[in-house]
Design a protein around this motif. Structure first.
Motif, PDB file in Angstrom:
ATOM      1  N   GLN A  51     -25.866 -69.931  -6.964  1.00 47.49           N
ATOM      2  CA  GLN A  51     -26.284 -68.653  -6.411  1.00 47.49           C
ATOM      3  C   GLN A  51     -25.568 -67.523  -7.136  1.00 47.49           C
ATOM      4  N   VAL A  52     -26.346 -66.544  -7.596  1.00 49.32           N
ATOM      5  CA  VAL A  52     -25.770 -65.411  -8.308  1.00 49.32           C
ATOM      6  C   VAL A  52     -25.121 -64.459  -7.320  1.00 49.32           C
ATOM      7  N   GLN A  53     -23.958 -63.958  -7.690  1.00 51.35           N
ATOM      8  CA  GLN A  53     -23.297 -62.906  -6.930  1.00 51.35           C
ATOM      9  C   GLN A  53     -23.028 -61.729  -7.845  1.00 51.35           C
ATOM     10  N   LEU A  54     -23.244 -60.536  -7.320  1.00 52.78           N
ATOM     11  CA  LEU A  54     -23.011 -59.305  -8.053  1.00 52.78           C
ATOM     12  C   LEU A  54     -22.085 -58.433  -7.219  1.00 52.78           C
ATOM     13  N   VAL A  55     -21.021 -57.947  -7.847  1.00 49.95           N
ATOM     14  CA  VAL A  55     -20.066 -57.102  -7.141  1.00 49.95           C
ATOM     15  C   VAL A  55     -19.858 -55.827  -7.941  1.00 49.95           C
ATOM     16  N   GLU A  56     -20.255 -54.701  -7.342  1.00 50.51           N
ATOM     17  CA  GLU A  56     -20.110 -53.411  -8.013  1.00 50.51           C
ATOM     18  C   GLU A  56     -18.768 -52.782  -7.666  1.00 50.51           C
ATOM     19  N   SER A  57     -18.306 -51.939  -8.561  1.00 46.71           N
ATOM     20  CA  SER A  57     -17.111 -51.144  -8.316  1.00 46.71           C
ATOM     21  C   SER A  57     -17.178 -49.882  -9.162  1.00 46.71           C
ATOM     22  N   GLY A  58     -16.312 -48.920  -8.825  1.00 49.99           N
ATOM     23  CA  GLY A  58     -16.199 -47.726  -9.652  1.00 49.99           C
ATOM     24  C   GLY A  58     -16.826 -46.472  -9.086  1.00 49.99           C
ATOM     25  N   GLY A  59     -17.491 -46.575  -7.950  1.00 52.45           N
ATOM     26  CA  GLY A  59     -18.071 -45.379  -7.359  1.00 52.45           C
ATOM     27  C   GLY A  59     -16.990 -44.465  -6.800  1.00 52.45           C
ATOM     28  N   GLY A  60     -17.418 -43.275  -6.381  1.00 58.82           N
ATOM     29  CA  GLY A  60     -16.473 -42.340  -5.805  1.00 58.82           C
ATOM     30  C   GLY A  60     -17.021 -40.941  -5.760  1.00 58.82           C
ATOM     31  N   LEU A  61     -16.124 -39.996  -5.552  1.00 54.30           N
ATOM     32  CA  LEU A  61     -16.474 -38.578  -5.472  1.00 54.30           C
ATOM     33  C   LEU A  61     -16.014 -37.881  -6.743  1.00 54.30           C
ATOM     34  N   VAL A  62     -16.912 -37.109  -7.333  1.00 51.74           N
ATOM     35  CA  VAL A  62     -16.592 -36.404  -8.576  1.00 51.74           C
ATOM     36  C   VAL A  62     -17.272 -35.046  -8.552  1.00 51.74           C
ATOM     37  N   GLN A  63     -16.697 -34.085  -9.236  1.00 58.17           N
ATOM     38  CA  GLN A  63     -17.316 -32.766  -9.332  1.00 58.17           C
ATOM     39  C   GLN A  63     -18.437 -32.780 -10.368  1.00 58.17           C
ATOM     40  N   ALA A  64     -19.368 -31.878 -10.196  1.00 57.58           N
ATOM     41  CA  ALA A  64     -20.446 -31.731 -11.168  1.00 57.58           C
ATOM     42  C   ALA A  64     -19.863 -31.522 -12.557  1.00 57.58           C
ATOM     43  N   GLY A  65     -20.465 -32.201 -13.528  1.00 58.70           N
ATOM     44  CA  GLY A  65     -19.964 -32.145 -14.894  1.00 58.70           C
ATOM     45  C   GLY A  65     -18.979 -33.238 -15.225  1.00 58.70           C
ATOM     46  N   GLY A  66     -18.518 -33.945 -14.210  1.00 58.27           N
ATOM     47  CA  GLY A  66     -17.543 -35.005 -14.419  1.00 58.27           C
ATOM     48  C   GLY A  66     -18.180 -36.326 -14.816  1.00 58.27           C
ATOM     49  N   SER A  67     -17.342 -37.348 -14.888  1.00 52.40           N
ATOM     50  CA  SER A  67     -17.775 -38.667 -15.330  1.00 52.40           C
ATOM     51  C   SER A  67     -17.278 -39.749 -14.387  1.00 52.40           C
ATOM     52  N   LEU A  68     -18.035 -40.816 -14.328  1.00 50.26           N
ATOM     53  CA  LEU A  68     -17.634 -42.028 -13.619  1.00 50.26           C
ATOM     54  C   LEU A  68     -18.140 -43.226 -14.406  1.00 50.26           C
TER      55      LEU A  68
END
Length: 117
Positions: free
Chosen positions: A1-18
């Motif tokens: 069974q495939v499992q996918l785990v995301e990470s790295g989201g959050g709050l950022v100001q316009a013009g920023g990067s994630l």
């Protein structure tokens, strides 16, 4: 069974990067087309970007030139580098694994990205 785990989201100001990451486990990674999708409140889930096992990419017009999808087949990872973020990029972002010509299609749990103006 495939499992996918995301990470790295959050709050950022316009013009920023994630940078979002998705860890894949369970079977042979390289045979799956990997994708990032997103769903903003009150809307349907939409495609952001996809990448084949060989590295061919496709982007939605709304993110082209700002987002970059990549994968590391040795580490079973897929990434989404998001630059020049806009408030309209605010959504829950989902990682997807799709095995072409089969019914094998899997989703991660999602990670929230919020871009403030």
């Amino acid at each position: 069974q495939v499992q996918l785990v995301e990470s790295g989201g959050g709050l950022v100001q316009a013009g920023g990067s994630l940078r979002l990451s998705c860890a894949f486990s369970g079977t042979i990674f390289s045979i799956y087309v990997m994708g990032w999708y997103r769903r903003a409140p009150g809307t349907q889930r939409e495609l952001v970007a996809v990448i084949t096992g060989g590295g061919t990419t496709h982007y939605s017009d709304s993110v082209k030139g700002r987002f970059t999808i990549s994968r590391d087949n040795a580490k079973n990872m897929v990434y989404l580098q998001m630059n020049s973020l806009k408030p309209e990029d605010t959504a829950v972002y989902y990682c997807n694994a799709d095995q072409i010509r089969s019914s094998n299609n899997y989703w991660g749990q999602g990670t929230q990205v919020t871009v403030s103006s």
